[in-house]
Design a protein around this motif. Structure first.
Motif: not given
Lengths: 109, 117
Positions: A99-107
């Motif tokens: 797994f990657g660490t994840g990318t946080s997206l806020t719209v």
């Protein structure tokens, strides 16, 4: 070096924008690739598999570049409901998932 | 589609007690299940791979005597946090691989949020 690397972000984009995430992997023998979405305090859920030829599902487009060993996720016309963490998952033979660490997206409205 | 169910969703316990978390594959058989831990604002960390009928394979740094894993059947794996301490408070998630169309998608349980007082 990590098996899978992602830019953790956060990415803050206005509603309607197009945003792209990349994920690099270190093992050229990687077999399968996925993008998962994880909402806060929830389990990850499959967003889409990534095929060699690239694939599209509505506003989402996933691409694989084996030569450069990265996968990408493009989100067009961002919605508020797209706000989440996007996880890149790479598998090798058998049951080796990374797994990657994840990318946080806020719209933003 | 394939479903993985986890129970309990939330558990609060006193320090020193043991807590058991169940992970079930509802409509497919899973010879292998995975257990993860996720601390707030951090990525999923694989703790161990649970193999049906044999011992679990633990990741480096995970204490096998503290996190007991049992995979007694093709549809059930359990994680027992023994002698829990506040630092064990975390979100524990299980997953299992189901093959569909030749691609082994990973399905996750709903997660179990453990709070140790």
């Amino acid at each position: 070096r990590k098996e899978v690397e992602q830019d953790p972000g956060p990415f803050n984009v206005p509603e309607g924008a197009t945003v792209a995430f990349n994920c690099t992997y270190s093992n050229s023998a990687s077999q399968s690739f996925f993008w998962y979405r994880q909402d806060c305090r929830k389990e990850p859920k499959l967003l889409m598999s990534v095929y060699s030829s690239g694939n599209e599902d509505g506003r989402f487009t996933a691409q694989l570049n084996r030569a450069s060993q990265y996968i990408s996720l493009l989100i067009r016309d961002s919605k508020l409901s797209d706000s989440a963490t996007y996880l890149c998952v790479v598998t090798y033979t058998g049951n080796q998932f990374y797994f990657g660490t994840g990318t946080s997206l806020t719209v933003i409205p | 589609g394939a479903v993985v169910s986890q129970h309990p969703s939330w558990v609060i316990c006193k320090s020193g007690t043991s807590v058991k978390i169940e992970c079930r594959s509802l409509d497919f058989q899973a010879t292998t299940m995975f257990w993860y831990r996720q601390f707030p604002k951090q990525s999923l960390m694989l703790m161990a791979t649970s193999n049906e009928g044999s011992k679990a394979t633990y990741e480096q740094g995970v204490e096998k005597d503290k996190f007991l894993i049992n995979h007694a059947s093709l549809t059930l794996s359990t994680l027992t946090v023994t002698s829990a301490h506040p630092e064990d408070s975390s979100f524990y998630i299980c997953s299992a691989r189901a093959f569909a169309g030749g691609i082994g998608e990973l399905f996750f349980g709903e997660g179990s949020r453990l709070t140790v007082l």
